[in-house]
Design an enzyme around this catalytic site. Structure first.
Site, PDB file in Angstrom:
ATOM      1  N   VAL A 237      12.539  90.295 -10.542  1.00  0.00           N
ATOM      2  CA  VAL A 237      11.682  89.307 -11.215  1.00  0.00           C
ATOM      3  C   VAL A 237      10.674  90.019 -12.112  1.00  0.00           C
ATOM      4  CG1 VAL A 237      10.153  87.329 -10.900  1.00  0.00           C
ATOM      5  CG2 VAL A 237      11.968  87.777  -9.236  1.00  0.00           C
ATOM      6  N   TYR A 238      10.041  91.040 -11.592  1.00  0.00           N
ATOM      7  CA  TYR A 238       9.070  91.808 -12.377  1.00  0.00           C
ATOM      8  C   TYR A 238       9.749  92.445 -13.580  1.00  0.00           C
ATOM      9  CZ  TYR A 238       5.494  95.272 -13.506  1.00  0.00           C
ATOM     10  OH  TYR A 238       4.551  96.026 -14.157  1.00  0.00           O
ATOM     11  N   SER A 239      10.868  93.101 -13.350  1.00  0.00           N
ATOM     12  CA  SER A 239      11.587  93.739 -14.444  1.00  0.00           C
ATOM     13  C   SER A 239      11.993  92.706 -15.497  1.00  0.00           C
ATOM     14  CB  SER A 239      12.814  94.474 -13.905  1.00  0.00           C
ATOM     15  OG  SER A 239      13.401  95.297 -14.886  1.00  0.00           O
TER      16      SER A 239
ATOM     17  N   SER B   3      10.459  89.930 -16.215  1.00  0.00           N
ATOM     18  CA  SER B   3       9.274  89.508 -16.960  1.00  0.00           C
ATOM     19  C   SER B   3       8.888  90.535 -18.013  1.00  0.00           C
ATOM     20  CB  SER B   3       8.104  89.249 -16.005  1.00  0.00           C
ATOM     21  OG  SER B   3       7.514  90.453 -15.538  1.00  0.00           O
ATOM     22  N   LYS B   4       9.050  91.802 -17.697  1.00  0.00           N
ATOM     23  CA  LYS B   4       8.676  92.848 -18.639  1.00  0.00           C
ATOM     24  C   LYS B   4       9.705  93.019 -19.755  1.00  0.00           C
ATOM     25  CE  LYS B   4       4.734  93.720 -16.765  1.00  0.00           C
ATOM     26  NZ  LYS B   4       3.484  93.335 -17.473  1.00  0.00           N
TER      27      LYS B   4
END
Length: 242
Positions: free
Chosen positions: A152-154, A156-157
């Protein structure tokens, strides 16, 4: 040739801790005025008292739509203009996707993506009118590589990497530079969600960097002559193996 940041006015989100605080301190050291944006009013009060008159508090909750919408107008009621907008605030989710929940996913995507887009949208008319400005975003090495323990973080980035590069092309003809700094793992509260084994290994082998090292990269980019845009700076611990 490097240009002086003395007298510039910056606004930094997530400024009460981590990279945001390090960037605030670095810009103040270069002679800039910094509007410190954060939702933690008590922390901002303490920090602006310690950092002096060129540090100005702006209490904004980026996850609250009315507060987020009011951020730029409220900043411009406190300072004459904004030369630099640094969208740094963000959050983190690590681990397997099925170990989190939809509300946590929404919160992270709203802060890491939506708030950035809304902040940039709000500052564009001001910077276009002045025909100059710098917009920077804290991205991540996870915006350039598919990190399996943080989907999820990856994700978003990766979205922010695309957004920054499209906005750079839209705004360059108006004298506005747009770029991102993409750190590897930084010693901060965001790493609390890292898988314990990954964090242990990173600490043991020196695969972490300090927020101040990210701030130094930002100062380098901002101080280039106006004919130069640093599009993206990937700042990694030497021993980080990605």
């Amino acid at each position: 040739m490097a240009e002086s940041l003395n007298g510039k006015i910056a606004a930094i989100t997530g400024a009460a801790s981590g990279i945001g605080l390090a960037a605030t301190e670095a810009l103040l050291a270069e002679g800039a005025t910094v509007v410190m944006v954060d939702r933690d009013a008590n922390a901002l009060e303490d920090l602006t008292s310690r950092l002096g008159g060129r540090a100005i508090a702006q209490v904004t909750d980026l996850l609250d739509a009315p507060s987020c919408d009011a951020m730029v107008p409220e900043i411009l009621s406190k300072v004459s203009h904004v030369d630099i907008l640094y969208c740094n605030a963000g959050t983190y989710i690590g681990g397997d996707l099925d170990e989190t929940d939809p509300a946590t996913i929404d919160r992270m995507l709203n802060l890491n993506i939506n708030a950035v887009m809304k902040n940039v949208h709000a500052i564009i008319p001001h910077m276009k009118h002045r025909e100059t400005g710098d917009i920077w975003v804290t991205c991540s090495v996870a915006g350039h590589a598919a990190i399996p323990w943080e989907p999820v973080y990856s994700g978003s980035k990766w979205a922010i990497t695309c957004f920054v590069q499209t906005m750079r092309r839209q705004l360059r003809e108006h004298g506005i530079r747009v770029g991102q700094v993409s750190p590897g793992p930084v010693i901060s509260a965001l790493l609390a969600d890292w898988p314990e084994e990954n964090l242990r290994k990173a600490k043991e082998n020196g695969s972490l960097i300090e927020p101040s090292e990210v701030a130094e990269a930002l100062i380098f980019a901002l101080s280039r002559g106006r004919n130069v845009t640093i599009r993206d700076m990937i700042v990694l611990p030497t021993n980080f193996d990605i």
